[in-house]
Design an enzyme around this catalytic site. Sequence first.
Site, PDB file in Angstrom:
ATOM      1  N   ARG A   3      -3.298  -1.425  -3.048  1.00 17.09           N
ATOM      2  CA  ARG A   3      -2.431  -0.821  -2.041  1.00 17.09           C
ATOM      3  C   ARG A   3      -1.568   0.278  -2.668  1.00 17.09           C
ATOM      4  O   ARG A   3      -1.360   0.301  -3.878  1.00 17.09           O
ATOM      5  CB  ARG A   3      -1.519  -1.883  -1.412  1.00 17.09           C
ATOM      6  CG  ARG A   3      -2.254  -3.058  -0.773  1.00 17.09           C
ATOM      7  CD  ARG A   3      -1.264  -4.092  -0.274  1.00 17.09           C
ATOM      8  NE  ARG A   3      -1.916  -5.239   0.370  1.00 17.09           N
ATOM      9  CZ  ARG A   3      -2.287  -6.351  -0.237  1.00 17.09           C
ATOM     10  NH1 ARG A   3      -2.071  -6.481  -1.555  1.00 17.09           N
ATOM     11  NH2 ARG A   3      -2.867  -7.335   0.426  1.00 17.09           N
TER      12      ARG A   3
ATOM     13  N   TYR B 243     -14.145  -6.031   7.493  1.00 15.17           N
ATOM     14  CA  TYR B 243     -15.041  -5.072   6.841  1.00 15.17           C
ATOM     15  C   TYR B 243     -16.506  -5.391   7.108  1.00 15.17           C
ATOM     16  O   TYR B 243     -17.344  -4.492   7.043  1.00 15.17           O
ATOM     17  CB  TYR B 243     -14.770  -5.038   5.332  1.00 15.17           C
ATOM     18  CG  TYR B 243     -13.388  -4.524   5.021  1.00 15.17           C
ATOM     19  CD1 TYR B 243     -13.087  -3.179   5.170  1.00 15.17           C
ATOM     20  CD2 TYR B 243     -12.376  -5.381   4.608  1.00 15.17           C
ATOM     21  CE1 TYR B 243     -11.809  -2.701   4.911  1.00 15.17           C
ATOM     22  CE2 TYR B 243     -11.104  -4.915   4.350  1.00 15.17           C
ATOM     23  CZ  TYR B 243     -10.820  -3.567   4.497  1.00 15.17           C
ATOM     24  OH  TYR B 243      -9.562  -3.099   4.255  1.00 15.17           O
TER      25      TYR B 243
ATOM     26  N   HIS C 254      -6.251 -10.481  -0.434  1.00 19.99           N
ATOM     27  CA  HIS C 254      -6.020 -11.042   0.891  1.00 19.99           C
ATOM     28  C   HIS C 254      -5.766 -12.547   0.787  1.00 19.99           C
ATOM     29  O   HIS C 254      -6.419 -13.235   0.011  1.00 19.99           O
ATOM     30  CB  HIS C 254      -7.236 -10.824   1.792  1.00 19.99           C
ATOM     31  CG  HIS C 254      -7.367  -9.415   2.285  1.00 19.99           C
ATOM     32  ND1 HIS C 254      -8.560  -8.897   2.763  1.00 19.99           N
ATOM     33  CD2 HIS C 254      -6.468  -8.408   2.388  1.00 19.99           C
ATOM     34  CE1 HIS C 254      -8.380  -7.641   3.129  1.00 19.99           C
ATOM     35  NE2 HIS C 254      -7.122  -7.314   2.905  1.00 19.99           N
TER      36      HIS C 254
ATOM     37  N   HIS D  97      -4.566   4.170   2.280  1.00 20.61           N
ATOM     38  CA  HIS D  97      -5.217   2.953   2.757  1.00 20.61           C
ATOM     39  C   HIS D  97      -6.676   3.202   3.118  1.00 20.61           C
ATOM     40  O   HIS D  97      -7.489   2.270   3.083  1.00 20.61           O
ATOM     41  CB  HIS D  97      -4.459   2.386   3.960  1.00 20.61           C
ATOM     42  CG  HIS D  97      -4.381   0.895   3.958  1.00 20.61           C
ATOM     43  ND1 HIS D  97      -3.660   0.170   3.028  1.00 20.61           N
ATOM     44  CD2 HIS D  97      -4.969  -0.034   4.751  1.00 20.61           C
ATOM     45  CE1 HIS D  97      -3.777  -1.117   3.266  1.00 20.61           C
ATOM     46  NE2 HIS D  97      -4.580  -1.270   4.301  1.00 20.61           N
TER      47      HIS D  97
ATOM     48  N   ARG E 238      -8.638   2.289   0.223  1.00 23.69           N
ATOM     49  CA  ARG E 238      -8.763   0.825   0.115  1.00 23.69           C
ATOM     50  C   ARG E 238      -9.898   0.346   1.028  1.00 23.69           C
ATOM     51  O   ARG E 238     -10.725  -0.484   0.630  1.00 23.69           O
ATOM     52  CB  ARG E 238      -7.429   0.176   0.501  1.00 23.69           C
ATOM     53  CG  ARG E 238      -7.399  -1.359   0.454  1.00 23.69           C
ATOM     54  CD  ARG E 238      -5.943  -1.806   0.629  1.00 23.69           C
ATOM     55  NE  ARG E 238      -5.803  -3.201   0.959  1.00 23.69           N
ATOM     56  CZ  ARG E 238      -5.747  -4.196   0.056  1.00 23.69           C
ATOM     57  NH1 ARG E 238      -5.879  -3.918  -1.221  1.00 23.69           N
ATOM     58  NH2 ARG E 238      -5.570  -5.454   0.442  1.00 23.69           N
TER      59      ARG E 238
ATOM     60  N   LYS F 206       1.692  -8.462  -2.716  1.00 19.75           N
ATOM     61  CA  LYS F 206       2.687  -8.989  -1.790  1.00 19.75           C
ATOM     62  C   LYS F 206       3.219 -10.329  -2.282  1.00 19.75           C
ATOM     63  O   LYS F 206       2.508 -11.119  -2.868  1.00 19.75           O
ATOM     64  CB  LYS F 206       2.058  -9.150  -0.394  1.00 19.75           C
ATOM     65  CG  LYS F 206       1.712  -7.815   0.274  1.00 19.75           C
ATOM     66  CD  LYS F 206       1.134  -8.035   1.661  1.00 19.75           C
ATOM     67  CE  LYS F 206       0.860  -6.707   2.346  1.00 19.75           C
ATOM     68  NZ  LYS F 206       0.290  -6.886   3.705  1.00 19.75           N
TER      69      LYS F 206
END
Length: 294
Positions: A145, A274, A265, A239, A242, A169
Amino acid sequence: MIDLFLSYLRFERNRSMLTVKRYEQSLRDFEDYFKAQDETLDWASVDADLIRGWMEHLMDKGNIASTVNTGLSALRSFYRFALSRRLVERDPAHHITGPKKRKPLPQFLKESEVDRLLDKEEWSDDYKDVRARTIILLLYETGIRRAELTGLNDADIDMAARQLKVTGKRNKQRIIPFGEELADALGHYIEVRDSQMVRNDADALFLNLRGKRMTGQQVYVEVKRQLTRVSTLKKRSPHVLRHTFATALLNHDAGLESVRQLLGHESLETTEIYTHTTFEQLRRVYKDAHPRGK
């Protein structure tokens, strides 16, 4: 009953004419639908299965989820009103859930666009150019990211093992491998940076022209400017790279769980978007190539 409800909306609830008209259209449409199924039916005898059938009918006609949900909302309001006025004895719309809105598919670059973007002939040895190409290659080859990129320090790059330590994150860390091309680009970038820049941040990998850590906005502006050279996508943000990373892996037979771990994730469901992207790509290939695929 419909006219009573519309008057209630307009004069007691003071709803706009646009809302009243939209609700009327949905209610008239549903009434036409259930009368076509059985002329003896009325609003009091309608059941939940009929409402679900109507919603499926709307979807089959090409209506999007938000349009169908507006129709369902009209029915719910109508039956709450009718129940409160004792015009019906039950509310068949109460427990029905509407269709989920489809999330837009991720946008990604074609491999030919990536090749053009990273073509060394298009870049100078100026610090800004070297930095921009390295950032783009890093985003494309690792799928990290934008915030993860700006948070990178020199110490997070292990050149010998060719791996990157990323803090994602909720401060969760993961290790991402990278290839020879990115290793060469990073080595060249660091060499140019250290020879051309005065460092005002001793740790940061990517520096702005004042020698401080690059901000997310600075990365966004630079990446968008470079993507505009090769792509006409509406979104041309970091993004997109990504998304391009994940799509490229799946198109070349990577497992979904591996892609999930590389992207950081929490859930496999997030990564599954995806697979829809690659399926849509296959659908377009089939339609264009198969003699009876039109």
